[in-house]
Design a protein around this motif. Structure first.
Motif, PDB file in Angstrom:
ATOM      1  N   LEU A  50       0.830  -1.209   0.000  1.00  0.00           N
ATOM      2  CA  LEU A  50       0.000   0.000   0.000  1.00  0.00           C
ATOM      3  C   LEU A  50       0.869   1.267   0.000  1.00  0.00           C
ATOM      4  O   LEU A  50       0.361   2.366   0.204  1.00  0.00           O
ATOM      5  CB  LEU A  50      -0.926   0.010   1.224  1.00  0.00           C
ATOM      6  CG  LEU A  50      -2.041  -1.052   1.253  1.00  0.00           C
ATOM      7  CD1 LEU A  50      -2.755  -1.054   2.598  1.00  0.00           C
ATOM      8  CD2 LEU A  50      -3.041  -0.815   0.135  1.00  0.00           C
ATOM      9  N   SER A  51       2.179   1.084  -0.223  1.00  0.00           N
ATOM     10  CA  SER A  51       3.108   2.233  -0.248  1.00  0.00           C
ATOM     11  C   SER A  51       3.066   3.047   1.039  1.00  0.00           C
ATOM     12  O   SER A  51       3.242   4.263   1.015  1.00  0.00           O
ATOM     13  CB  SER A  51       2.826   3.148  -1.455  1.00  0.00           C
ATOM     14  OG  SER A  51       3.232   2.517  -2.650  1.00  0.00           O
TER      15      SER A  51
ATOM     16  N   THR B   5      -9.902  12.885 -10.514  1.00  0.00           N
ATOM     17  CA  THR B   5     -10.116  13.980  -9.573  1.00  0.00           C
ATOM     18  C   THR B   5      -8.863  14.201  -8.733  1.00  0.00           C
ATOM     19  O   THR B   5      -8.307  13.262  -8.179  1.00  0.00           O
ATOM     20  CB  THR B   5     -11.294  13.664  -8.626  1.00  0.00           C
ATOM     21  OG1 THR B   5     -12.460  13.404  -9.405  1.00  0.00           O
ATOM     22  CG2 THR B   5     -11.571  14.828  -7.690  1.00  0.00           C
ATOM     23  N   THR B   7      -8.021  15.827  -5.392  1.00  0.00           N
ATOM     24  CA  THR B   7      -8.703  16.297  -4.193  1.00  0.00           C
ATOM     25  C   THR B   7      -7.672  16.979  -3.295  1.00  0.00           C
ATOM     26  O   THR B   7      -6.661  16.382  -2.918  1.00  0.00           O
ATOM     27  CB  THR B   7      -9.340  15.109  -3.451  1.00  0.00           C
ATOM     28  OG1 THR B   7     -10.268  14.453  -4.316  1.00  0.00           O
ATOM     29  CG2 THR B   7     -10.068  15.574  -2.192  1.00  0.00           C
ATOM     30  N   LEU B  50      -7.961  15.797   5.050  1.00  0.00           N
ATOM     31  CA  LEU B  50      -7.702  14.418   4.621  1.00  0.00           C
ATOM     32  C   LEU B  50      -7.081  13.604   5.758  1.00  0.00           C
ATOM     33  O   LEU B  50      -6.623  12.479   5.540  1.00  0.00           O
ATOM     34  CB  LEU B  50      -6.774  14.407   3.397  1.00  0.00           C
ATOM     35  CG  LEU B  50      -7.353  14.977   2.104  1.00  0.00           C
ATOM     36  CD1 LEU B  50      -6.265  15.077   1.023  1.00  0.00           C
ATOM     37  CD2 LEU B  50      -8.503  14.108   1.587  1.00  0.00           C
ATOM     38  N   VAL B  60      -5.078  13.996  -2.969  1.00  0.00           N
ATOM     39  CA  VAL B  60      -5.401  12.648  -3.442  1.00  0.00           C
ATOM     40  C   VAL B  60      -5.602  12.702  -4.946  1.00  0.00           C
ATOM     41  O   VAL B  60      -6.242  13.627  -5.456  1.00  0.00           O
ATOM     42  CB  VAL B  60      -6.691  12.103  -2.794  1.00  0.00           C
ATOM     43  CG1 VAL B  60      -7.056  10.743  -3.377  1.00  0.00           C
ATOM     44  CG2 VAL B  60      -6.548  12.013  -1.286  1.00  0.00           C
ATOM     45  N   SER B  69      -5.756   4.675  -6.198  1.00  0.00           N
ATOM     46  CA  SER B  69      -5.735   6.065  -5.726  1.00  0.00           C
ATOM     47  C   SER B  69      -4.414   6.306  -4.992  1.00  0.00           C
ATOM     48  O   SER B  69      -3.904   5.401  -4.331  1.00  0.00           O
ATOM     49  CB  SER B  69      -6.890   6.312  -4.744  1.00  0.00           C
ATOM     50  OG  SER B  69      -8.132   6.096  -5.369  1.00  0.00           O
ATOM     51  N   ILE B  71      -2.172   9.056  -2.400  1.00  0.00           N
ATOM     52  CA  ILE B  71      -2.166  10.199  -1.496  1.00  0.00           C
ATOM     53  C   ILE B  71      -0.739  10.718  -1.420  1.00  0.00           C
ATOM     54  O   ILE B  71       0.187   9.946  -1.161  1.00  0.00           O
ATOM     55  CB  ILE B  71      -2.633   9.798  -0.091  1.00  0.00           C
ATOM     56  CG1 ILE B  71      -3.985   9.096  -0.176  1.00  0.00           C
ATOM     57  CG2 ILE B  71      -2.721  11.013   0.831  1.00  0.00           C
ATOM     58  CD1 ILE B  71      -4.349   8.383   1.097  1.00  0.00           C
ATOM     59  N   SER B 112       4.956  10.137  -1.564  1.00  0.00           N
ATOM     60  CA  SER B 112       3.726   9.346  -1.482  1.00  0.00           C
ATOM     61  C   SER B 112       3.477   8.952  -0.031  1.00  0.00           C
ATOM     62  O   SER B 112       4.381   8.500   0.675  1.00  0.00           O
ATOM     63  CB  SER B 112       3.877   8.101  -2.355  1.00  0.00           C
ATOM     64  OG  SER B 112       2.801   7.212  -2.128  1.00  0.00           O
ATOM     65  N   ILE B 113       2.259   9.143   0.427  1.00  0.00           N
ATOM     66  CA  ILE B 113       1.875   8.732   1.784  1.00  0.00           C
ATOM     67  C   ILE B 113       1.326   7.303   1.760  1.00  0.00           C
ATOM     68  O   ILE B 113       1.627   6.488   2.629  1.00  0.00           O
ATOM     69  CB  ILE B 113       0.823   9.698   2.359  1.00  0.00           C
ATOM     70  CG1 ILE B 113       1.444  11.085   2.568  1.00  0.00           C
ATOM     71  CG2 ILE B 113       0.231   9.160   3.661  1.00  0.00           C
ATOM     72  CD1 ILE B 113       0.443  12.142   3.050  1.00  0.00           C
ATOM     73  N   ALA B 114       0.508   6.995   0.774  1.00  0.00           N
ATOM     74  CA  ALA B 114      -0.072   5.656   0.647  1.00  0.00           C
ATOM     75  C   ALA B 114      -0.788   5.569  -0.693  1.00  0.00           C
ATOM     76  O   ALA B 114      -0.988   6.575  -1.375  1.00  0.00           O
ATOM     77  CB  ALA B 114      -1.065   5.373   1.777  1.00  0.00           C
ATOM     78  N   ARG B 115      -1.141   4.368  -1.058  1.00  0.00           N
ATOM     79  CA  ARG B 115      -1.969   4.151  -2.247  1.00  0.00           C
ATOM     80  C   ARG B 115      -3.040   3.130  -1.899  1.00  0.00           C
ATOM     81  O   ARG B 115      -2.850   2.309  -0.998  1.00  0.00           O
ATOM     82  CB  ARG B 115      -1.128   3.678  -3.431  1.00  0.00           C
ATOM     83  CG  ARG B 115      -0.478   2.341  -3.209  1.00  0.00           C
ATOM     84  CD  ARG B 115       0.214   1.818  -4.457  1.00  0.00           C
ATOM     85  NE  ARG B 115       0.533   0.404  -4.297  1.00  0.00           N
ATOM     86  CZ  ARG B 115       0.901  -0.400  -5.277  1.00  0.00           C
ATOM     87  NH1 ARG B 115       1.035   0.068  -6.516  1.00  0.00           N
ATOM     88  NH2 ARG B 115       1.152  -1.676  -5.053  1.00  0.00           N
TER      89      ARG B 115
END
Lengths: 133, 133
Positions: A50-51, B5, B7, B50, B60, B69, B71, B112-115
């Motif tokens: 999930l990075s 999108t 966000t 968020l 996002v 997706s 973040i 990147s924080i997460a996907r």
């Protein structure tokens, strides 16, 4: 198919120096949840990465076109499975994914990495919610 | 409505001690993107929070039922808008949201924080992708 999905990162190491032959903490988390008595309407799946590697074990709670999605981290497969199930049940009981703060397990209150609003259904400039938590 | 999108968290402070009367860095980020020449198929919207407050400004990138997706965080409204637009264009050009590593702006590679994978369409146990980045 269940409407709510718990997505478990199976490659998370939790910062542990693990035996390369042994299952990773993320894979153990997935196995523990697959063996658990899941709340109604909740399914579990594993994905590779999930990075959020510095925050493993990490999971995503998502479901349907109207719910916010939540990412949680710093989870322990030996400690947090009951709390994850409690939080998933509360989430599945909502229509928008926004569980009141006091009804969230402490681990969800303290270990949220981020949340993502549902896809826009009206004009893109319309905020989907004014809630701040 | 655009399929992709962007966000933007409008309440992000970026850790700055800001004048309470002045627009927050997140709101300035949204305004800058709304004023920009957006890539085809990309829309911008603002949301309040968020829940990635320690990593603001945060955004996002999402779109459609088949895309992952992403973040991103630690973004600067005065520096990163061109990179965000480049990254959003590359993302919009994919069907699954997985832009090859070398084609991502550096700010997307590093911040990147997460996907989050797309919602399951087959059995919940089927991983949506074996890609690891």
């Amino acid at each position: 198919m269940a409407e709510v999905t718990l997505t478990i990162c199976t490659t998370c190491r939790r910062g542990e120096v693990t035996d390369p032959e042994a299952p990773r903490p993320g894979a153990r988390m997935l196995a523990a949840l697959q063996d658990a008595d899941l709340p109604e309407g909740v399914a579990v799946r594993g994905v590779e990465c999930l990075s959020a590697c510095t925050r493993g074990c990490s999971i995503v709670l998502s479901g349907g076109d109207a719910r916010w999605s939540y990412i949680y981290g710093d989870l322990d497969p030996d400690e947090h499975v009951p709390d994850i199930l409690t939080g998933a049940a509360a989430y599945a009981a909502t229509t928008d994914g926004l569980v009141p703060w006091r009804e969230r397990p402490v681990v969800f209150r303290k270990q949220s990495i981020a949340r993502i609003p549902p896809a826009p259904v009206a004009a893109p400039s319309t905020p989907p919610s004014l809630s701040k938590d």
